[in-house]
Design a protein around this motif. Structure first.
Motif, PDB file in Angstrom:
ATOM      1  N   LEU A 143       0.813  -1.209   0.000  1.00 54.02           N
ATOM      2  CA  LEU A 143       0.000   0.000   0.000  1.00 54.02           C
ATOM      3  C   LEU A 143       0.849   1.262   0.000  1.00 54.02           C
ATOM      4  N   GLY A 144       2.096   1.132   0.425  1.00 53.43           N
ATOM      5  CA  GLY A 144       2.978   2.289   0.506  1.00 53.43           C
ATOM      6  C   GLY A 144       3.458   2.586   1.898  1.00 53.43           C
ATOM      7  N   GLY A 145       3.125   1.675   2.853  1.00 49.97           N
ATOM      8  CA  GLY A 145       3.618   1.819   4.214  1.00 49.97           C
ATOM      9  C   GLY A 145       3.054   3.047   4.910  1.00 49.97           C
ATOM     10  N   TRP A 146       3.784   3.473   5.947  1.00 48.72           N
ATOM     11  CA  TRP A 146       3.305   4.594   6.759  1.00 48.72           C
ATOM     12  C   TRP A 146       3.189   5.886   5.954  1.00 48.72           C
ATOM     13  N   GLN A 147       4.028   6.024   4.920  1.00 51.17           N
ATOM     14  CA  GLN A 147       4.000   7.272   4.160  1.00 51.17           C
ATOM     15  C   GLN A 147       2.637   7.489   3.509  1.00 51.17           C
TER      16      GLN A 147
END
Length: 398
Positions: free
Chosen positions: A294-298
């Motif tokens: 999903l793109g991680g925490w960013q």
């Protein structure tokens, strides 16, 4: 998969992308749920992995757990977590929640002597405050409670801690919450931890609400001991937390209740003794893969902040509403809180939001700045949900 040519901020506004993300989660026909800070939904893929693991463990029983999970899978999963968090695997141990992780760190910390001082604040989690109060009773230390000024500012927060460090020279240990569960306030952890260390004060970080929606670079922040969970923004099943202790600091902790499973010096000895939720742990490779895809925490953090900004500025402009979350981006994340100025007990307003507008929120109390209503969107919250909240607040504050 997020497009690598687009920034997290651009993806945060792409409703086609987030409609596809929402489709991976179970449909919710109930109220608009704005209490995503309690725990996060599992995706359908994680639910399937969890159910498959339950069946596998139930079928293989102790042979599966002892011969496969204990000997091979558990360590491989811990290594995956280490890669996600950017720390060595031998500095991490699984617990059943962030609270359990923090309890273990607090009660097993060995460097306190009678007469030492320990520090908490009014914004720390209730169980953490209770555990520090227990330290006072069990270890003979003096408990110092810091009350933060409201409204919070970056310089004001730093001043409060600097003043506490200067006026309490016997401080040896303190709790520090990365994202406060009541208001969503983000603490300037790096500066506070650096100054605490200069005064010989150890910091136990409560990262329950930060991991997965914010950058958590433990080395950069100077954090050597912390508790997290995986069931909020990482997307894991309930019952999964994380204990972190920097390798060089493990000697400062005793095995939890004499835990015989691992030797002192192995961080896993800090895990409370007992059979863990093995199927939940077995689902973690799927959880981690989806989080990273999903793109991680960013990307998650950018989306949550975007959703926050669809209702919070409008709420700030309402005369009957007080917003407790600062607008300083250094002190804010996807979690925010407010209160109605004309009532002391916010629960009645929460009940009205649910009954009249079909919006579910949660009351938070205990901080010196007073009770509030916390609003936390989730991964599958829509802009329409946030606009519905803004409209409801406008009508309720007339």
């Amino acid at each position: 998969m997020p497009c690598v040519t687009r920034s997290p901020a651009e993806l945060a506004m792409d409703e086609t992308f987030w409609k596809d993300v929402a489709a991976r989660y179970p449909r919710d026909d109930g109220p608009i749920n704005l209490d995503g800070g309690y725990f996060g939904r599992m995706s359908e893929g994680v639910v399937q992995a969890y159910e498959d693991a339950i069946r596998q463990v139930n079928r293989g029983n102790s042979v599966q757990v002892r011969e496969h999970f204990d000997k091979h899978q558990a360590e491989a999963i811990r290594q995956q977590l280490a890669e996600l968090m950017g720390v060595p695997a031998d500095e991490l141990a699984f617990a059943r929640s962030a609270s359990e992780a923090l309890y273990s760190l607090i009660r097993n910390y060995q460097r306190l002597q009678p007469g030492d001082q320990v520090l908490i604040s009014d914004l720390d989690y209730g169980s953490v405050q209770g555990a520090f109060d227990w330290l006072q009773q069990a270890r003979g230390v003096e408990l110092v409670t810091l009350v933060h000024a409201h409204p919070a500012t970056h310089d004001g927060l730093l001043h409060s801690y600097r003043e506490a460090f200067a006026t309490h020279p016997r401080l040896k240990l303190m709790a520090l919450t990365h994202v406060t569960h009541r208001t969503g306030l983000v603490m300037p952890v790096k500066t506070i931890a650096t100054e605490a260390r200069a005064h010989g004060i150890d910091v136990i970080l409560d990262g329950a609400h930060s991991l997965g929606q914010m950058e958590v670079d433990l080395a950069d922040m100077g954090v050597e001991m912390a508790g997290f969970n995986l069931q909020k923004w990482i997307g894991a099943p309930l019952s999964l937390g994380v204990i972190h202790v920097r390798r060089e600091r493990l000697a400062d902790f005793a095995p939890d209740m004499g835990n015989p499973s691992y030797p002192a010096g192995d961080i896993r000895c800090l895990t409370p003794y007992g059979t863990p939720n093995v199927p939940a742990l077995m689902s973690l490779p799927t959880v981690f893969a989806e989080h990273e895809a999903l793109g991680g925490w960013q990307v998650k953090g950018a989306r949550l902040r975007y959703l926050r900004d669809l209702w919070l500025p409008a709420a700030r402009a309402l005369p009957g509403i007080e917003v407790l979350t600062p607008d300083d981006p250094r002190l804010a994340c996807g979690i925010a809180s407010f209160r109605f100025r004309d009532v002391e007990d916010q629960q009645g307003k929460i009940d009205q939001l649910l009954a009249q507008f079909n919006i579910f929120t949660v009351a938070r109390a205990g901080s010196a700045c007073g009770p509030c209503i916390r609003v936390t969107p989730g991964i599958n919250t829509t802009p329409a949900d946030m606009h519905a909240l803004a409209s409801a607040l406008a009508l309720m504050s007339e």
